[in-house]
Design a protein around this motif. Structure first.
Motif, PDB file in Angstrom:
ATOM      1  N   LYS A   1      49.851 -14.295   2.247  1.00  0.00           N
ATOM      2  CA  LYS A   1      50.588 -15.331   1.425  1.00  0.00           C
ATOM      3  C   LYS A   1      50.584 -16.819   2.297  1.00  0.00           C
ATOM      4  CE  LYS A   1      53.550 -12.019  -1.137  1.00  0.00           C
ATOM      5  NZ  LYS A   1      54.868 -11.961  -1.436  1.00  0.00           N
ATOM      6  N   LEU A   2      50.077 -17.895   1.759  1.00  0.00           N
ATOM      7  CA  LEU A   2      49.985 -19.064   2.625  1.00  0.00           C
ATOM      8  C   LEU A   2      50.747 -20.455   1.696  1.00  0.00           C
ATOM      9  CD1 LEU A   2      47.814 -21.369   1.053  1.00  0.00           C
ATOM     10  CD2 LEU A   2      46.135 -19.623   1.721  1.00  0.00           C
ATOM     11  N   VAL A   3      51.071 -21.264   2.586  1.00  0.00           N
ATOM     12  CA  VAL A   3      51.599 -22.346   1.926  1.00  0.00           C
ATOM     13  C   VAL A   3      51.115 -23.771   2.700  1.00  0.00           C
ATOM     14  CG1 VAL A   3      53.483 -22.413   3.839  1.00  0.00           C
ATOM     15  CG2 VAL A   3      53.724 -23.821   1.955  1.00  0.00           C
ATOM     16  N   ALA A   4      50.786 -24.401   1.830  1.00  0.00           N
ATOM     17  CA  ALA A   4      49.909 -25.760   2.252  1.00  0.00           C
ATOM     18  C   ALA A   4      50.741 -27.034   1.763  1.00  0.00           C
ATOM     19  CB  ALA A   4      48.647 -25.915   1.712  1.00  0.00           C
ATOM     20  N   ILE A   5      51.097 -27.950   2.865  1.00  0.00           N
ATOM     21  CA  ILE A   5      51.773 -29.111   2.285  1.00  0.00           C
ATOM     22  C   ILE A   5      50.829 -30.321   2.501  1.00  0.00           C
ATOM     23  CG2 ILE A   5      53.640 -30.769   3.394  1.00  0.00           C
ATOM     24  CD1 ILE A   5      54.434 -27.682   2.526  1.00  0.00           C
ATOM     25  N   SER A   6      50.635 -30.930   1.336  1.00  0.00           N
ATOM     26  CA  SER A   6      49.720 -32.215   1.290  1.00  0.00           C
ATOM     27  C   SER A   6      50.468 -33.501   1.831  1.00  0.00           C
ATOM     28  CB  SER A   6      49.429 -32.313  -0.342  1.00  0.00           C
ATOM     29  OG  SER A   6      50.667 -32.572  -0.968  1.00  0.00           O
ATOM     30  N   ILE A   7      49.605 -34.189   2.305  1.00  0.00           N
ATOM     31  CA  ILE A   7      49.885 -35.679   2.640  1.00  0.00           C
ATOM     32  C   ILE A   7      50.156 -36.446   1.259  1.00  0.00           C
ATOM     33  CG2 ILE A   7      49.384 -37.897   4.085  1.00  0.00           C
ATOM     34  CD1 ILE A   7      47.940 -36.160   5.906  1.00  0.00           C
ATOM     35  N   GLY A   8      51.333 -36.793   0.942  1.00  0.00           N
ATOM     36  CA  GLY A   8      51.585 -37.527  -0.401  1.00  0.00           C
ATOM     37  C   GLY A   8      51.627 -36.390  -1.595  1.00  0.00           C
ATOM     38  N   ARG A   9      51.970 -37.005  -2.873  1.00  0.00           N
ATOM     39  CA  ARG A   9      51.927 -35.908  -3.705  1.00  0.00           C
ATOM     40  C   ARG A   9      50.612 -35.928  -4.355  1.00  0.00           C
ATOM     41  NH1 ARG A   9      56.501 -34.279  -5.397  1.00  0.00           N
ATOM     42  NH2 ARG A   9      58.494 -35.263  -5.206  1.00  0.00           N
ATOM     43  N   ILE A  10      50.014 -34.897  -4.977  1.00  0.00           N
ATOM     44  CA  ILE A  10      48.682 -34.689  -5.427  1.00  0.00           C
ATOM     45  C   ILE A  10      48.842 -34.130  -6.781  1.00  0.00           C
ATOM     46  CG2 ILE A  10      47.723 -34.445  -3.042  1.00  0.00           C
ATOM     47  CD1 ILE A  10      47.630 -31.521  -3.415  1.00  0.00           C
ATOM     48  N   SER A  11      47.622 -34.145  -7.694  1.00  0.00           N
ATOM     49  CA  SER A  11      47.805 -33.802  -8.966  1.00  0.00           C
ATOM     50  C   SER A  11      47.598 -31.996  -9.013  1.00  0.00           C
ATOM     51  CB  SER A  11      46.557 -34.275  -9.666  1.00  0.00           C
ATOM     52  OG  SER A  11      45.280 -33.925  -9.175  1.00  0.00           O
ATOM     53  N   SER A  12      47.873 -31.536 -10.073  1.00  0.00           N
ATOM     54  CA  SER A  12      47.795 -30.182 -10.431  1.00  0.00           C
ATOM     55  C   SER A  12      46.415 -29.598 -10.239  1.00  0.00           C
ATOM     56  CB  SER A  12      48.429 -29.756 -11.576  1.00  0.00           C
ATOM     57  OG  SER A  12      47.573 -30.333 -12.671  1.00  0.00           O
ATOM     58  N   SER A  13      45.478 -30.599 -10.542  1.00  0.00           N
ATOM     59  CA  SER A  13      44.036 -30.191 -10.553  1.00  0.00           C
ATOM     60  C   SER A  13      43.569 -29.990  -9.190  1.00  0.00           C
ATOM     61  CB  SER A  13      43.091 -31.100 -11.159  1.00  0.00           C
ATOM     62  OG  SER A  13      43.162 -32.416 -10.566  1.00  0.00           O
ATOM     63  N   HIS A  14      44.073 -30.975  -8.084  1.00  0.00           N
ATOM     64  CA  HIS A  14      43.816 -30.939  -6.842  1.00  0.00           C
ATOM     65  C   HIS A  14      44.492 -29.865  -6.091  1.00  0.00           C
ATOM     66  CE1 HIS A  14      42.592 -35.350  -6.825  1.00  0.00           C
ATOM     67  NE2 HIS A  14      41.432 -34.593  -6.451  1.00  0.00           N
ATOM     68  N   GLN A  15      45.677 -29.486  -6.750  1.00  0.00           N
ATOM     69  CA  GLN A  15      46.374 -28.460  -6.023  1.00  0.00           C
ATOM     70  C   GLN A  15      45.687 -26.959  -6.483  1.00  0.00           C
ATOM     71  OE1 GLN A  15      50.698 -28.064  -6.786  1.00  0.00           O
ATOM     72  NE2 GLN A  15      50.980 -29.994  -6.964  1.00  0.00           N
ATOM     73  N   HIS A  16      44.966 -26.855  -7.519  1.00  0.00           N
ATOM     74  CA  HIS A  16      44.177 -25.894  -8.027  1.00  0.00           C
ATOM     75  C   HIS A  16      42.965 -25.693  -7.206  1.00  0.00           C
ATOM     76  CE1 HIS A  16      42.463 -22.728 -10.392  1.00  0.00           C
ATOM     77  NE2 HIS A  16      41.267 -23.458 -10.621  1.00  0.00           N
TER      78      HIS A  16
END
Length: 284
Positions: A125-140
């Motif tokens: 199980k992993l968790v990633a934290i983006s720099i700034g908010r990103i769209s759901s498509s980028h999250q996918h």
């Protein structure tokens, strides 16, 4: 009075039961250098089997920066007063995971089941934290990339190698590097793992056999004049590990059918360079 007497008898029995128990050292598996992770009492050694011990990576390694990583071990054997264990998973403290998340960023979580080279099935199980908010498509897209990276890397790892990669941060760094191609990520962590299935004994033996065969063939084919065909002759003659190959005498190698004395000599010289130097004539 009778109630007090019964209470005294019960207390005495409890003390006697504790005195009858023996203390056992709980040792981490070989991948953690058999470090002592605690002590536990038991009336009979068999009663220890299956117990789960929890410790932090800091307690084992002495690195205070790893205090947030919790390791879980299950007792699987008794040797004298030592209880041996096997790794069954790890986790990160909830406060550490909460501190990773910042405002105006996205937290991407995912679960991927992988299989190691030696036959273990592990849930990661992993968790990633983006720099700034990103769209759901980028999250996918980040989830798909992280799965691809983890599966590709773990397929070539043994179970001890995978555990080391997870708790040291090597695996999460590799995932972060690939995910940054999609969108900038501030942090990736393998926050939890769980052993879902261990290989059967025959599967482990097969994995060891395949690993030994690969090592032997690679060592032989690296010798000038020894190709895959001659390497196969040596392996099929019974030299199925590097140890057995190195312990073979020149006469043993020369007796291998169809190998030839010249090839046998090249193999022996390559495996015993110290003997070759001793036998070579000194320059005048």
């Amino acid at each position: 009075m009778a109630k007090k007497a019964r209470a005294r008898v019960a207390a005495r029995k409890t003390r006697e039961a504790w005195k009858a128990k023996q203390w056992y050292r709980v040792l981490a598996p070989g991948m953690f250098n058999n470090a002592e992770i605690g002590e536990t009492p038991a009336r009979e050694p068999e009663m220890l089997l299956g117990r789960v011990s929890e410790t932090s990576l800091q307690d084992i390694s002495g690195d205070f920066t790893k205090s947030h990583i919790k390791l879980y071990f299950k007792i699987n054997g008794i040797k004298g007063t030592d209880a041996t264990t096997e790794f069954i998973g790890h986790d990160m403290t909830s406060d550490y995971v909460r501190r990773l998340t910042r405002r105006r960023s996205s937290k991407i979580e995912d679960v991927v089941d992988v299989r190691t080279k030696d036959g273990y099935k592990v849930r990661v199980k992993l968790v990633a934290i983006s720099i700034g908010r990103i769209s759901s498509s980028h999250q996918h897209a980040i989830r798909m990339q992280s799965r691809e990276t983890i599966r590709a890397l773990t397929a070539n790892m043994t179970m001890p190698e995978l555990v080391k990669a997870m708790v040291s941060g090597e695996l999460s760094k590799a995932v972060a590097k690939d995910c940054k191609k999609i969108r900038p990520v501030k942090r990736v962590e393998i926050r939890k793992s769980e052993i879902l299935r261990k290989p059967a004994v025959d599967e482990r033996q097969e994995a060891i056999k395949e690993e030994n065969e690969e090592a032997v063939m690679e060592a032989l084919e690296s010798i000038d004049g020894i190709g895959p065909a001659k390497a196969r002759l040596v392996y099929d003659a019974g030299y199925k590990s590097l140890e057995s190959l190195k312990s073979a005498s020149l006469e043993d190698l020369e007796s291998i059918e169809k190998l030839g004395k010249a090839a046998a000599g090249k193999i022996y010289s390559a495996l015993h360079p110290e003997n070759s130097e001793e036998e070579s004539p000194s320059e005048e």
